[in-house]
Design an enzyme around this catalytic site. Structure first.
Site, PDB file in Angstrom:
ATOM      1  CB  SER A   1      -6.265 -11.048  -1.330  1.00 13.06           C
ATOM      2  OG  SER A   1      -6.512 -11.769  -0.143  1.00 13.06           O
ATOM      3  N   GLY A   2      -3.922 -13.481  -1.321  1.00  5.56           N
ATOM      4  CA  GLY A   2      -2.585 -13.920  -0.913  1.00  5.56           C
ATOM      5  C   GLY A   2      -1.627 -13.977  -2.091  1.00  5.56           C
TER       6      GLY A   2
ATOM      7  CB  CYS B   1      -0.793 -14.698   4.948  1.00  4.77           C
ATOM      8  SG  CYS B   1      -0.490 -15.546   3.399  1.00  4.77           S
TER       9      CYS B   1
ATOM     10  CB  THR C   1       0.499   0.613  -6.177  1.00  5.93           C
ATOM     11  OG1 THR C   1       1.629  -0.224  -6.442  1.00  5.93           O
ATOM     12  CG2 THR C   1       0.846   2.064  -6.433  1.00  5.93           C
TER      13      THR C   1
ATOM     14  CB  SER D   1       2.972   2.962  -9.511  1.00  7.00           C
ATOM     15  OG  SER D   1       2.627   1.649  -9.828  1.00  7.00           O
TER      16      SER D   1
ATOM     17  CB  VAL E   1       0.732  -6.295   1.579  1.00  6.03           C
ATOM     18  CG1 VAL E   1       1.342  -6.104   2.958  1.00  6.03           C
ATOM     19  CG2 VAL E   1       0.298  -7.750   1.391  1.00  6.03           C
TER      20      VAL E   1
ATOM     21  CG  ASN F   1      -5.344 -13.019   2.994  1.00 10.22           C
ATOM     22  OD1 ASN F   1      -6.583 -12.984   3.057  1.00 10.22           O
ATOM     23  ND2 ASN F   1      -4.696 -12.688   1.906  1.00 10.22           N
TER      24      ASN F   1
ATOM     25  NE  ARG G   1       7.980 -14.434   5.251  1.00 13.40           N
ATOM     26  CZ  ARG G   1       7.048 -14.769   4.367  1.00 13.40           C
ATOM     27  NH1 ARG G   1       6.887 -16.036   4.029  1.00 13.40           N
ATOM     28  NH2 ARG G   1       6.283 -13.851   3.830  1.00 13.40           N
TER      29      ARG G   1
ATOM     30  CG  HIS H   1      -5.174 -16.987   4.017  1.00 12.08           C
ATOM     31  ND1 HIS H   1      -5.685 -16.548   2.825  1.00 12.08           N
ATOM     32  CD2 HIS H   1      -3.814 -16.900   3.908  1.00 12.08           C
ATOM     33  CE1 HIS H   1      -4.679 -16.212   2.013  1.00 12.08           C
ATOM     34  NE2 HIS H   1      -3.538 -16.411   2.644  1.00 12.08           N
TER      35      HIS H   1
ATOM     36  CD  GLN I   1      -2.550 -20.480   2.145  1.00 10.61           C
ATOM     37  OE1 GLN I   1      -2.015 -21.519   2.498  1.00 10.61           O
ATOM     38  NE2 GLN I   1      -1.855 -19.464   1.680  1.00 10.61           N
TER      39      GLN I   1
HETATM   40  N1  LIG Z   1      -1.043 -10.826   0.106  1.00 10.40           N
HETATM   41  C1  LIG Z   1      -0.755 -11.477   1.226  1.00 10.40           C
HETATM   42  O1  LIG Z   1      -1.637 -12.073   1.891  1.00 10.40           O
HETATM   43  C2  LIG Z   1       0.641 -11.502   1.718  1.00 10.40           C
HETATM   44  C3  LIG Z   1       0.864 -12.010   2.973  1.00 10.40           C
HETATM   45  C4  LIG Z   1       2.153 -12.055   3.454  1.00 10.40           C
HETATM   46  C5  LIG Z   1       3.184 -11.577   2.684  1.00 10.40           C
HETATM   47  N2  LIG Z   1       2.937 -11.083   1.445  1.00 10.40           N
HETATM   48  C6  LIG Z   1       4.077 -10.581   0.677  1.00 10.40           C
HETATM   49  O2  LIG Z   1       3.988  -9.160   0.585  1.00 10.40           O
HETATM   50  C7  LIG Z   1       4.576  -8.719  -0.636  1.00 10.40           C
HETATM   51  C8  LIG Z   1       3.561  -7.892  -1.417  1.00 10.40           C
HETATM   52  O3  LIG Z   1       2.420  -8.683  -1.704  1.00 10.40           O
HETATM   53  P1  LIG Z   1       1.094  -8.071  -2.332  1.00 10.40           P
HETATM   54  O4  LIG Z   1       0.080  -9.145  -2.165  1.00 10.40           O
HETATM   55  O5  LIG Z   1       0.813  -6.715  -1.793  1.00 10.40           O
HETATM   56  O6  LIG Z   1       1.522  -7.935  -3.893  1.00 10.40           O
HETATM   57  P2  LIG Z   1       0.880  -7.006  -5.022  1.00 10.40           P
HETATM   58  O7  LIG Z   1      -0.541  -6.681  -4.710  1.00 10.40           O
HETATM   59  O8  LIG Z   1       1.168  -7.686  -6.307  1.00 10.40           O
HETATM   60  O9  LIG Z   1       1.730  -5.650  -4.951  1.00 10.40           O
HETATM   61  C9  LIG Z   1       3.104  -5.624  -5.243  1.00 10.40           C
HETATM   62  C10 LIG Z   1       3.669  -4.248  -4.931  1.00 10.40           C
HETATM   63  O10 LIG Z   1       5.076  -4.294  -5.155  1.00 10.40           O
HETATM   64  C11 LIG Z   1       5.448  -3.231  -6.022  1.00 10.40           C
HETATM   65  N3  LIG Z   1       6.624  -3.629  -6.819  1.00 10.40           N
HETATM   66  C12 LIG Z   1       6.805  -4.780  -7.465  1.00 10.40           C
HETATM   67  N4  LIG Z   1       8.029  -4.778  -8.078  1.00 10.40           N
HETATM   68  C13 LIG Z   1       8.598  -3.583  -7.783  1.00 10.40           C
HETATM   69  C14 LIG Z   1       9.835  -2.968  -8.112  1.00 10.40           C
HETATM   70  N5  LIG Z   1      10.765  -3.580  -8.863  1.00 10.40           N
HETATM   71  N6  LIG Z   1      10.087  -1.723  -7.632  1.00 10.40           N
HETATM   72  C15 LIG Z   1       9.175  -1.100  -6.876  1.00 10.40           C
HETATM   73  N7  LIG Z   1       7.971  -1.618  -6.539  1.00 10.40           N
HETATM   74  C16 LIG Z   1       7.697  -2.863  -6.990  1.00 10.40           C
HETATM   75  C17 LIG Z   1       4.229  -3.012  -6.896  1.00 10.40           C
HETATM   76  O11 LIG Z   1       4.298  -1.721  -7.451  1.00 10.40           O
HETATM   77  P3  LIG Z   1       3.639  -1.406  -8.904  1.00 10.40           P
HETATM   78  O12 LIG Z   1       2.158  -1.331  -8.661  1.00 10.40           O
HETATM   79  O13 LIG Z   1       4.265  -0.131  -9.256  1.00 10.40           O
HETATM   80  O14 LIG Z   1       4.032  -2.565  -9.780  1.00 10.40           O
HETATM   81  C18 LIG Z   1       3.128  -3.137  -5.844  1.00 10.40           C
HETATM   82  O15 LIG Z   1       3.036  -1.948  -5.099  1.00 10.40           O
HETATM   83  C19 LIG Z   1       5.035  -9.989  -1.366  1.00 10.40           C
HETATM   84  O16 LIG Z   1       6.389 -10.244  -1.047  1.00 10.40           O
HETATM   85  C20 LIG Z   1       4.153 -11.065  -0.750  1.00 10.40           C
HETATM   86  O17 LIG Z   1       4.742 -12.340  -0.824  1.00 10.40           O
HETATM   87  C21 LIG Z   1       1.693 -11.010   0.948  1.00 10.40           C
END
Ligand SMILES: NC(=O)c1ccc[n+]([C@@H]2O[C@H](COP(=O)([O-])OP(=O)(O)OC[C@H]3O[C@@H](n4cnc5c(N)ncnc54)[C@H](OP(=O)(O)O)[C@@H]3O)[C@@H](O)[C@H]2O)c1
Length: 340
Positions: free
Chosen positions: A160-161, A130, A11, A40, A14, A316, A99, A243, A157
């Protein structure tokens, strides 16, 4: 025969993009599960023409699944990634948790795909930060030609990051500026992000740098070459997706700007748009939804012996996260988990 794929955090920003990219690149999927938190349950997400209903990560059994693409924060990753890996499912993780683990390969396929064989130690592969991913795609071919000594990078940046909450905060705050009765104080970010820039991403380290800046240093060393020195300043800007980075590179050998442009034109994953005229460069809005890392403004730095400057822009959520994770899954499939 295809693979059984679980997308964890489906959801989120990413996770949704992982589903899009798996479909766009026609990854050979036999069965796909979209997982998130209990709150969710029942939410629908799309995978190509198909609608998937979210399942609960907490009760999901990873036995018999080939690959789990994790896109949840480090806390949930710490709890569930080892369970998936132990069940025989290879984890490709977007969080920063693994990492820097010497037993976990950190992969950008255009740069160090061969390191993937190390995945079998823990059944886990890490996806980089990213801002690192897009930078190393550009650094590697230049390093191969002229040996990079030092990199000075400043990032711009997008929100959305910081996940979907970061995007909501920029959207709501921007609207509230025009409607002051609907005040939206900073919550996700440390200061107002609308119409502002914030020189602070992730937590502060003892030496005064931030963890985001430290990640660029440590990850560039692990992915490209431990000898490369990197100093970074990471800044959050009021852009939704994409980014940007101003990169100054010092080489051991001389590298002419025209040759650098030619090298980058040939480099995998890179698109050079570098016309010295109004608009002859790429901005974040133009990179959204694209696979490439765009390089512009390539020019000699005449203040040092062997120096170049360039401007590096990428989506990103794609090269910085979802695309790179799917590319890793592709390498894993063709080299390690062959089917059919
Ligand atoms: N955004 C970027 O540019 C980027 C780049 C590199 C790495 N990342 C990494 O990728 C990961 C996700 O980032 P995002 O930007 O997609 O975050 P996000 O939009 O906040 O989404 C977080 C996701 O994790 C799920 N989640 C959180 N806690 C959970 C739990 N206890 N059990 C099951 N599901 C859980 C959420 O589900 P619900 O909706 O059900 O809460 C949601 O699907 C992070 O570790 C981030 O550091 C992000």
């Amino acid at each position: 025969m295809g693979y059984k794929i679980a997308v964890v955090g489906a959801t989120g920003n990413v996770g949704r993009e992982i589903l899009n990219i798996l479909a766009e690149r026609q990854f050979p999927v036999d069965e796909i599960a979209a997982l998130a938190s209990r709150k969710s349950l029942g939410t629908e997400v799309t995978f190509g023409e198909t609608t998937l209903t979210i399942k609960d990560l907490a009760t999901f059994d990873f036995s018999g699944w080939d690959i789990a693409l994790f896109a949840v924060g480090s806390t949930a990753t710490k709890e569930y990634a080892p369970k998936a890996a132990k069940a025989g499912c290879v984890v490709i993780d977007n969080s920063s948790l693994y990492r820097y683990d010497p037993d976990v390969p950190l992969i950008v396929p255009e740069v160090n795909a061969d390191a993937i064989t190390g995945y079998s130690k823990k059944n886990i592969i890490a996806n980089p930060n990213c801002s690192t991913a897009q930078m190393v795609v550009a650094l590697k071919p230049l390093h191969d030609r002229a040996r990079i000594k030092r990199v000075v990078v400043s990032t711009y940046q997008s929100v959305s990051g910081a996940g979907k909450d970061g995007m909501d905060e920029l959207w709501d705050q921007t609207k509230s500026i025009y409607n002051p009765t609907d005040d939206k104080p900073a919550q996700k970010f440390t200061k107002q992000i609308a119409f502002n820039v914030i020189p602070h991403i992730d937590v502060f380290m003892e030496d005064g740098s931030t963890k985001e800046e430290w990640k660029m240093v440590a990850e560039t060393k692990k992915i490209v070459d431990p000898k490369i020195k990197v100093t970074a300043t990471c800044v959050r800007v009021p852009v939704f997706v994409g980014h940007s980075e101003a990169v100054n590179i010092e080489f051991e050998d001389f590298l002419d700007e025209d040759e650098a442009r030619d090298i980058l034109r040939e480099a995998p994953g890179v698109m050079v748009i570098d016309k010295r005229e109004d608009g002859g460069y790429v901005t974040p809005i133009e990179c959204v939804g694209d696979f490439a890392t765009f390089i512009s403004r390539i020019r000699q730095d005449s203040t040092i012996e062997n120096g170049l400057n360039l401007w590096c822009v990428s989506d990103n959520l794609r090269k910085g996260a979802a695309l790179n994770a799917v590319q890793i899954a592709e390498v894993l499939g063709t080299r390690c988990l062959k089917k059919g």
